[in-house]
Design an enzyme around this catalytic site. Structure first.
Site, PDB file in Angstrom:
ATOM      1  N   GLU A 839       0.938  -1.262  -0.216  1.00 53.51           N
ATOM      2  CA  GLU A 839       0.022  -0.062  -0.136  1.00 53.51           C
ATOM      3  C   GLU A 839       0.841   1.339   0.051  1.00 53.51           C
ATOM      4  O   GLU A 839       0.663   2.061   0.801  1.00 53.51           O
ATOM      5  CB  GLU A 839      -1.057   0.020   1.335  1.00 53.51           C
ATOM      6  CG  GLU A 839      -2.049  -1.093   1.243  1.00 53.51           C
ATOM      7  CD  GLU A 839      -2.606  -1.266   2.554  1.00 53.51           C
ATOM      8  OE1 GLU A 839      -2.952   0.095   3.152  1.00 53.51           O
ATOM      9  OE2 GLU A 839      -3.121  -2.231   2.813  1.00 53.51           O
ATOM     10  N   LEU A 840       1.854   1.422  -1.068  1.00 53.14           N
ATOM     11  CA  LEU A 840       2.788   2.365  -0.781  1.00 53.14           C
ATOM     12  C   LEU A 840       2.317   3.824  -1.246  1.00 53.14           C
ATOM     13  O   LEU A 840       1.595   3.804  -1.971  1.00 53.14           O
ATOM     14  CB  LEU A 840       4.003   2.078  -1.858  1.00 53.14           C
ATOM     15  CG  LEU A 840       5.187   3.023  -1.903  1.00 53.14           C
ATOM     16  CD1 LEU A 840       5.792   3.367  -0.415  1.00 53.14           C
ATOM     17  CD2 LEU A 840       6.027   2.529  -2.996  1.00 53.14           C
TER      18      LEU A 840
END
Length: 961
Positions: A839-840
């Site tokens: 989930e950068l």
């Protein structure tokens, strides 16, 4: 079958008649003309014999166009469109990069489609792009300051199913050469019937050129246009847009309640307008009035306004509204929400939220974009529990201002790697150090045996002297040793934080210890750890400042009052990112590349010595993905960027339990089905996120009310329902999200429930890789989620028989430092499981700084052998978990962050050329992934494809030419 004759009358004058039956509907048509206007005019239908019911489906009476071939009169106002009914063929009209012709009752209608006017219509065909259509230059027939009403009859035909959007648009060419596109109106059209496309426009300034055109259906579909009218509006000029106190124009009607409650209504509750005498002399912030929502029995009750027709899709809007509550002394959340009725579904979009109190006004601010075509939009204020009143002091809603991107900041005279903390080794006693609060500081020397493990690392030997600061007599958590470092800091520079700490006597067990920065009135986290008195622990963290502060204090704090703190080797140093990038490029070469030998065989192989070839890598096998949601794919520009630049997807919400079963027993997989179909159509691999969510705030209310076997039955039902439906279609599943930060299921169903979820998920879908997934693991900022604790949790799951197949590190990171990220990944890699950054996102208002931060994360992950993929948590402005994290602006402009991402992806593709040697071979070193090679043989150019895997140091690829 009985036939009856029906008559159409207008007060004694029979207009037309038809024979009708009980079996089917018949169309009754006719016309009339009035030479004088009577005092009274009555229209009615009659006809069947007495005792027979007359059924009427719909009635239309419209004004027929005049016979002029160039223009018509609408209510006495001239139509500025030339050849509006196509009676002169395509005269004055021009197809936009496509083909067009006119069908008529004389030349023959298309597939039996009769014109709406009965005579002519235009067919726009051979369309390869949605924007292709039919246009007319109207520059010399419009003027600034006039409101024009637009109307057209349209439908679609050809390769299309269901309905498609048809749009009317203005193309405005400005004197400076720039081009602006102004949407006018839109309608969903089908193959079955004509639809009326309506809209209006007004030009504030007269551009160099004004072109009107109709566009919209997908490529391959034909656009059919019957007639077009653009005329001066009969309505009065609209009121001047109301401006907020800040001068921003708002499309909200009666925004400050100056006209009472006109245009406002209660959403399931009562609303009232007040002056400052109400609610204990609450004074409005702006204007003279505020409104209240009272009698609220649900959290969604509030004040609302229908804004249909005043907002458009694919346009960014911003909202601002001062709010407060009455009826509770505690702060509670207040939200601004959109209810959007789309074609075939509805959705609620939270566009802003904030904590409000009864003490002061709080601003609700937010942005939104509507991606999909819609029929209705309502904006409302909601949120507090039942019984609490919501007070609203006006509301501003306007198109979001496009801000000019800030330039890349100049960072000069930075001594990278130098510690800015004075007397860090305590060689000069307490010089430079001060106590925060009333605690006492003293210098001591640690026993050598306590330092042995620390000094094994050569990098620590430079700054660990054995002397430390002891903070005693602490009467509050924030007390500890501190230094003022204001003048030593540079803006936009990332600083790495490191300190060795021990929690001393006065408490039991481990305690949170923080490195903190007091930046004026704000608290900034510089790293966090859990420590006790048995050993030294290293705190690692980072920070950077975007605005010049007046005072910055660095200090150590955290344990409860009465617990001592020991601090040793406190360092804060600026990070030289570019120097590490060079190291990472070499590391990536070793990890992501291999030696390849191309061997050529076949009829021409003997003659290819010295032949030229060109090798182009088409895709790197490293996974680059992004989250998407159901509404995203309705925006053609957003969907196009996703398809072109990512090879993996994860659904933002649509697979989560609270989305698929918001009410117990009412299961809805429609959104996830449609998203999965979209991904499969474009050959994107998909991660499943998530089967369960351990954080209680993320669990739907009906589920929170269950316990014992009822909750267990719900868990089992969820597993069976989702995994049997999607078996084999999701490559990964995040089984129970954020188990380091929540314990909802474990508290209610026992410690083994987490492993049970993994075991059952594997039975139901053996092909899916099952992941743990958590946040703050990579940056040292959260003592709950250190890499060590993550490893401990995974080992416990494995000991219980959980088939954990991958480690998900979310990557919501603020100030990335490469070696800190790498250290965390190294600690996780000891388990031998693949690591994914799931989930950068990185957040920085300046897009150049944001690009630098994103590059740090991507290079570290790409260079680490244990990492197999990176999934961004969005890329489009307003559709991100955090503000200032986007790669693409709301209007579709790729910003500096997006450009950096694309440049890195391009850097990690191998391109080379050369000549085939006398052995019929060509050797090169390239990244893992898919390739094409073009060879110039005696018979001509030959193109072949091959794949480079990552199994062996050298790969031999045999190609037949």
């Amino acid at each position: 079958m009985m036939l009856y004759q029906y008559h159409l009358f207008i007060k004694g004058n029979c207009l037309t008649r038809i024979l009708a039956s009980q079996e089917c509907w018949e169309k009754l048509e006719g016309s009339f003309e009035l030479t004088t206007i009577p005092s009274r005019l009555v229209f009615y239908l009659e006809g069947p014999p007495a005792g027979v019911d007359l059924l009427i489906d719909s009635v239309t009476i419209s004004c027929k166009k005049a016979e002029s071939k160039t223009s018509s009169l609408i209510g006495g106002t001239a139509n500025i469109i030339l050849n509006c009914d196509f009676s002169e063929g395509l005269h004055s009209w021009h197809p936009i990069c496509c083909h067009a012709y006119v069908a008529s009752q004389w030349s023959g209608f298309l597939d039996g489609i009769r014109g709406d006017s009965g005579e002519n219509y235009a067919v726009v065909s051979k369309r390869t792009e949605p924007w292709q259509g039919l246009e007319q230059d109207i520059t010399d027939r419009v003027s600034a300051g006039t409101v024009y009403a637009v109307s057209a009859r349209v439908r679609v035909d050809g390769n299309i199913h269901g309905k498609a959007e048809v749009k009317a648009t203005l193309r405005l060419q400005n004197p400076d050469g720039s081009t602006h596109y102004n949407p006018i109106g839109r309608v969903l059209a089908s193959k079955e019937k004509w639809e009326k496309l309506e809209g209006s426009f007004s030009l504030t300034n007269m551009p160099k050129c004004v072109v009107f055109y109709i566009e919209g259906p997908p490529a391959g579909a034909d656009l059919i246009i019957d007639s077009v009218t653009i005329a001066r509006s009969e309505h009065k000029q609209p009121k001047k847009e109301v401006k907020s106190p800040s001068g921003i124009e708002t499309i909200i009607k009666n925004p400050q309640f100056e006209e009472g409650l006109s245009n406002w209504s209660g959403r399931g509750c009562n609303i009232s307008r007040h002056e400052f005498t109400a609610y204990g002399n609450v004074k409005p912030v702006n204007g003279s009035y505020f409104a209240s929502a009272t009698g609220r029995v649900h959290s969604w009750n509030g004040i609302q306004q229908d804004i249909t027709g005043r907002v458009q899709r694919k346009v960014s809007y911003e909202i601002s509204s001062p709010v407060r509550i009455f009826g509770s002394a505690n702060e509670t959340e207040v939200r601004a929400t959109l209810w959007v009725q789309e074609y075939g579904r509805e959705q609620y979009l939270c566009i802003s939220k904030n904590q409000a109190s009864d003490k002061r006004w709080t601003d609700l601010k937010g942005k939104f974009i509507l991606h999909a075509p819609f029929s209705k939009v309502v904006l409302f204020i909601e949120g507090p529990p039942a019984g609490i009143d919501i007070l609203v002091d006006g509301l501003v809603l306007s198109p979001a201002r496009k801000l000019h991107a800030a330039p890349c900041p100049k960072i000069e005279n930075v001594l990278y790697g130098a510690n800015i903390m004075q007397n860090s080794a305590c060689s000069r006693g307490l010089a430079g150090w001060s106590p925060m609060g009333s605690c006492r500081l003293s210098i001591h020397t640690e026993s050598p045996h306590m330092l042995s493990s620390i000094l094994k690392d050569p990098s620590n030997q430079k700054h660990i002297s054995g002397r430390y600061i002891l903070a005693t007599n602490r009467t509050d958590v924030w007390m500890g040793p501190s230094q003022v470092i204001t003048d030593k800091l540079k803006l936009h520079t990332t600083y790495r934080v490191s300190a060795w700490v021990r929690a001393g006597s006065g408490g039991h067990g481990r305690h949170h210890v923080n490195v903190c920065l007091g930046v004026d009135d704000q608290w900034v986290n510089g790293g966090q750890i859990e420590a006790d008195g048995d050993q030294w622990y290293e705190i690692k963290g980072a920070f950077k400042l975007e605005k010049k502060p007046s005072k910055v204090i660095a200090y150590v704090q955290g344990p409860p009052p009465g617990v001592d703190i020991r601090v040793m080797g406190f360092q804060i140093s600026p990070v030289d990112r570019k120097a590490r990038f060079e190291y990472l490029k070499d590391k990536s070469d070793k990890v992501r590349k291999r030696d390849i030998v191309l061997k050529f065989e076949g009829l021409d192989a003997a003659n290819v010595f010295g032949s030229a070839l060109r090798i182009q890598q088409t895709e790197n096998s490293f996974a680059f993905g992004s989250c998407i949601n159901r509404s995203n794919i309705e925006n053609e520009d957003l969907a196009d960027f996703f398809v072109k630049n990512f090879n993996w997807a994860v659904f933002e919400n649509e697979l989560k339990w609270y989305w698929t079963e918001a009410e117990q027993g009412k299961i809805n997989y429609k959104d996830s089905d449609e998203l999965l179909k979209f991904c499969q159509k474009h050959n994107k691999q998909v991660r499943g996120h998530c089967l369960f969510w351990e954080v209680e705030d993320s669990v739907q209310p009906w589920l929170r009310s269950l316990h014992g076997h009822h909750l267990m039955a719900a868990v089992q039902g969820r597993l069976q329902s989702l995994l049997s439906r999607y078996k084999g279609q999701f490559r990964h599943h995040d089984v129970n999200n954020e188990m380091l930060h929540g314990s909802f299921y474990q508290d209610r169903l026992g410690r083994d429930i987490r492993a049970h979820m993994f075991r059952e998920a594997h039975k139901l879908d053996p092909s899916a890789v099952l992941f743990v997934n958590d946040y703050n693991v990579e940056d040292g900022c959260d003592s709950k989620s250190t890499p060590e604790k993550f490893v401990e949790q995974i080992v416990d799951l494995q000991d219980r028989g959980a088939p954990v197949g991958g480690i998900g590190v979310q990557g919501h990171i603020s100030h990335p430092v490469g070696d800190i990220i790498c250290d965390s990944l190294d600690k996780l890699a000891i388990l031998g499981l693949p690591i994914w950054i799931t989930e950068l996102d990185v957040s920085a208002e300046n897009e150049h700084i944001r690009a630098d931060d994103l590059e740090v994360c991507l290079r570290e992950c790409f260079a680490h052998a244990a990492v197999e993929g990176v999934v961004l948590w969005g890329f489009w402005e307003t559709f991100m978990f955090r503000n200032h994290a986007h790669l693409v602006d709301a209007d579709g402009t790729i910003n500096e962050t997006g450009k950096r991402y694309l440049a890195l992806k391009q850097e990690w593709l191998t391109q080379t050329d050369g000549d085939i040697d006398h052995h019929g071979e060509f050797k090169f070193r390239g990244y893992h992934g898919s390739y094409t090679v073009e060879v110039a043989t005696p018979s001509g150019k030959v193109t072949r494809s091959f794949v480079v895997d990552k199994e062996n140091p050298v790969q031999v690829v045999t190609l037949n030419i």
